[in-house]
Write an enzyme that holds these catalytic residues in place. Structure first.
Site, PDB file in Angstrom:
ATOM      1  N   SER A   1      -5.271 -28.321 -24.263  1.00  0.00           N
ATOM      2  CA  SER A   1      -6.731 -28.194 -24.339  1.00  0.00           C
ATOM      3  C   SER A   1      -7.105 -26.764 -23.959  1.00  0.00           C
ATOM      4  O   SER A   1      -6.316 -26.071 -23.295  1.00  0.00           O
ATOM      5  CB  SER A   1      -7.368 -29.165 -23.334  1.00  0.00           C
ATOM      6  OG  SER A   1      -8.752 -28.928 -23.207  1.00  0.00           O
TER       7      SER A   1
ATOM      8  N   TYR B   1      -8.086 -33.937 -15.303  1.00  0.00           N
ATOM      9  CA  TYR B   1      -7.798 -33.511 -16.681  1.00  0.00           C
ATOM     10  C   TYR B   1      -7.327 -32.057 -16.707  1.00  0.00           C
ATOM     11  O   TYR B   1      -6.322 -31.716 -17.331  1.00  0.00           O
ATOM     12  CB  TYR B   1      -9.076 -33.675 -17.507  1.00  0.00           C
ATOM     13  CG  TYR B   1      -8.931 -33.431 -18.990  1.00  0.00           C
ATOM     14  CD1 TYR B   1      -8.539 -34.452 -19.847  1.00  0.00           C
ATOM     15  CD2 TYR B   1      -9.220 -32.180 -19.536  1.00  0.00           C
ATOM     16  CE1 TYR B   1      -8.427 -34.234 -21.218  1.00  0.00           C
ATOM     17  CE2 TYR B   1      -9.108 -31.950 -20.901  1.00  0.00           C
ATOM     18  CZ  TYR B   1      -8.718 -32.986 -21.744  1.00  0.00           C
ATOM     19  OH  TYR B   1      -8.605 -32.760 -23.103  1.00  0.00           O
TER      20      TYR B   1
HETATM   21  P1  NAD Z   1      -9.352 -40.146 -28.670  1.00  0.00           P
HETATM   22  O1  NAD Z   1      -9.925 -40.925 -27.541  1.00  0.00           O
HETATM   23  O2  NAD Z   1     -10.012 -40.147 -29.997  1.00  0.00           O
HETATM   24  O3  NAD Z   1      -7.837 -40.567 -28.909  1.00  0.00           O
HETATM   25  C1  NAD Z   1      -6.954 -40.762 -27.848  1.00  0.00           C
HETATM   26  C2  NAD Z   1      -5.724 -41.480 -28.350  1.00  0.00           C
HETATM   27  O4  NAD Z   1      -4.856 -41.686 -27.227  1.00  0.00           O
HETATM   28  C3  NAD Z   1      -6.038 -42.868 -28.924  1.00  0.00           C
HETATM   29  O5  NAD Z   1      -5.161 -43.132 -29.997  1.00  0.00           O
HETATM   30  C4  NAD Z   1      -5.731 -43.789 -27.753  1.00  0.00           C
HETATM   31  O6  NAD Z   1      -5.378 -45.112 -28.137  1.00  0.00           O
HETATM   32  C5  NAD Z   1      -4.544 -43.054 -27.163  1.00  0.00           C
HETATM   33  N1  NAD Z   1      -4.263 -43.434 -25.787  1.00  0.00           N
HETATM   34  C6  NAD Z   1      -5.071 -43.375 -24.706  1.00  0.00           C
HETATM   35  N2  NAD Z   1      -4.440 -43.853 -23.618  1.00  0.00           N
HETATM   36  C7  NAD Z   1      -3.203 -44.218 -24.032  1.00  0.00           C
HETATM   37  C8  NAD Z   1      -2.082 -44.785 -23.394  1.00  0.00           C
HETATM   38  N3  NAD Z   1      -2.088 -45.088 -22.082  1.00  0.00           N
HETATM   39  N4  NAD Z   1      -0.980 -45.039 -24.127  1.00  0.00           N
HETATM   40  C9  NAD Z   1      -0.956 -44.770 -25.452  1.00  0.00           C
HETATM   41  N5  NAD Z   1      -1.984 -44.217 -26.117  1.00  0.00           N
HETATM   42  C10 NAD Z   1      -3.098 -43.961 -25.400  1.00  0.00           C
HETATM   43  O7  NAD Z   1      -9.213 -38.677 -28.089  1.00  0.00           O
HETATM   44  P2  NAD Z   1      -8.979 -37.245 -28.781  1.00  0.00           P
HETATM   45  O8  NAD Z   1     -10.179 -36.448 -28.515  1.00  0.00           O
HETATM   46  O9  NAD Z   1      -8.486 -37.378 -30.142  1.00  0.00           O
HETATM   47  O10 NAD Z   1      -7.853 -36.670 -27.822  1.00  0.00           O
HETATM   48  C11 NAD Z   1      -6.513 -36.510 -28.218  1.00  0.00           C
HETATM   49  C12 NAD Z   1      -5.866 -35.428 -27.372  1.00  0.00           C
HETATM   50  O11 NAD Z   1      -6.539 -34.203 -27.584  1.00  0.00           O
HETATM   51  C13 NAD Z   1      -5.953 -35.716 -25.870  1.00  0.00           C
HETATM   52  O12 NAD Z   1      -4.746 -35.320 -25.240  1.00  0.00           O
HETATM   53  C14 NAD Z   1      -7.091 -34.812 -25.431  1.00  0.00           C
HETATM   54  O13 NAD Z   1      -6.979 -34.441 -24.083  1.00  0.00           O
HETATM   55  C15 NAD Z   1      -6.896 -33.634 -26.356  1.00  0.00           C
HETATM   56  N6  NAD Z   1      -8.081 -32.811 -26.514  1.00  0.00           N
HETATM   57  C16 NAD Z   1      -9.227 -33.334 -27.042  1.00  0.00           C
HETATM   58  C17 NAD Z   1     -10.332 -32.507 -27.186  1.00  0.00           C
HETATM   59  C18 NAD Z   1     -11.613 -32.998 -27.784  1.00  0.00           C
HETATM   60  O14 NAD Z   1     -12.599 -32.256 -27.731  1.00  0.00           O
HETATM   61  N7  NAD Z   1     -11.668 -34.165 -28.364  1.00  0.00           N
HETATM   62  C19 NAD Z   1     -10.260 -31.164 -26.793  1.00  0.00           C
HETATM   63  C20 NAD Z   1      -9.078 -30.681 -26.259  1.00  0.00           C
HETATM   64  C21 NAD Z   1      -7.992 -31.518 -26.131  1.00  0.00           C
END
Ligand code: NAD
Length: 274
Positions: free
Chosen positions: A156, A169
């Site tokens: 991130s 986080y």
């Molecule tokens: P999201 O909530 O859309 O997806 C998260 C995914 O992780 C889902 O498929 C969920 O089922 C899975 N998950 C959660 N807990 C779990 C567990 N215990 N075991 C297995 N799977 C699990 O979120 P996103 O925004 O797509 O985030 C994905 C990654 O990107 C994360 O690591 C997040 O920190 C990172 N990220 C997101 C953003 C953003 O702005 N959305 C920015 C930077 C980084």
């Protein structure tokens, strides 16, 4: 003068990834689904993973039909090391190998440090950091034996800079960069690259959930949170798209990225340039 012809970029990318197989954790939604789709489009077989995925069979069937690849799904909980091992066994039973590992599953909680629930801290460290330790341990022996592998950790912008109220986080994501660099050094001579992608804000369920939490923590309206907190951090003033993150994951998987390892690549609209 003779005109130089080069294959179309997407054909050459597909050519070098066809027949490879990937695990993408947390790929039932958001960024992980975008990455899984992009890797499948590049010709790779994909193991999906995630919780509460009622529509995953339809998603997989659509991707198999569209791109002519094989897929599988594991409901392994990334906070449970035994379930992570079982997911690897399933992937190897189905595909024979894991060439590309994408550690993407992640969760968030926004609250001031004094009241931040200890159980949330433990859960976020387990899913956002320790899971990557366990998946990487499982993936590296096969990659070393084959002399080729890609490990892509979805970190991130919060792996590079902090924001208030996101202690667990930010700590987990900074830790993920340390893990990325360490494993990159350990595997550098084995044809394996290990990198982190550092996205800015992408409008996924994870971000949608934190808008009301941030509004409460900062005493703002939800519109103010989007405009004055989230997009204020990004000079482009727009959300990053899942397709943009997927394209970076595909690039890192190609042989064109052979010499990129141990990197934390910002994909955050200029956030950390400030
Ligand atoms: P999201 O909530 O859309 O997806 C998260 C995914 O992780 C889902 O498929 C969920 O089922 C899975 N998950 C959660 N807990 C779990 C567990 N215990 N075991 C297995 N799977 C699990 O979120 P996103 O925004 O797509 O985030 C994905 C990654 O990107 C994360 O690591 C997040 O920190 C990172 N990220 C997101 C953003 C953003 O702005 N959305 C920015 C930077 C980084």
């Amino acid at each position: 003068m003779q005109k130089l012809t080069t294959p179309r970029a997407e054909e050459s990318t597909r050519g070098c990834l066809v027949g490879k197989s990937a695990i993408v954790t947390g790929s039932t939604s958001g960024i992980g689904l975008g990455i899984a789709r992009a890797l499948a489009e590049a010709g790779m077989d994909v193991m999906f993973n995630g919780l509460g995925a009622s529509d995953i069979d339809d998603i997989r069937a659509g991707i198999e039909r569209e791109f002519g690849v094989a897929t599988n799904y594991s409901g392994a909980d990334m906070s449970e090391p035994d379930e992570i091992c079982a997911m690897f066994d399933d992937a190897i039973a189905k595909f024979g190998k894991v060439d590309v590992l994408v550690n993407n599953a992640g969760i968030q909680h926004v609250e001031a440090i004094e009241t931040f629930p200890p159980a949330k801290w433990e859960q976020i460290i387990a899913v956002n950091l320790s899971a990557a330790f366990h998946t990487i341990r499982a993936a590296v022996p096969g990659m070393k034996a084959r002399g080729w592998g890609r490990i892509i950790n979805v970190a991130s912008a919060h792996a590079l800079v902090a924001s208030p109220f996101k202690s667990a986080y930010v700590a987990a994501k900074h830790g993920l960069i340390g893990l990325t660099k360490t494993v990159a050094l350990e595997t550098a001579e084995f044809g394996i690259t290990v990198n982190a992608i550092c996205p800015g804000y992408v409008l996924t369920p994870l971000v949608e959930k934190q808008i009301p939490e941030t509004a409460k923590a900062r005493m703002l309206t939800e519109d103010q949170v989007v405009r004055d907190v989230l997009l204020k951090a990004q000079p482009t003033r727009r959300f990053i798209t899942v397709d943009e993150i997927g394209a970076v994951a595909v690039f890192l998987s190609t042989d064109g990225a052979n010499s990129i390892t141990g990197a934390a690549l910002p994909v955050e609209g200029g956030w950390t340039a400030q």
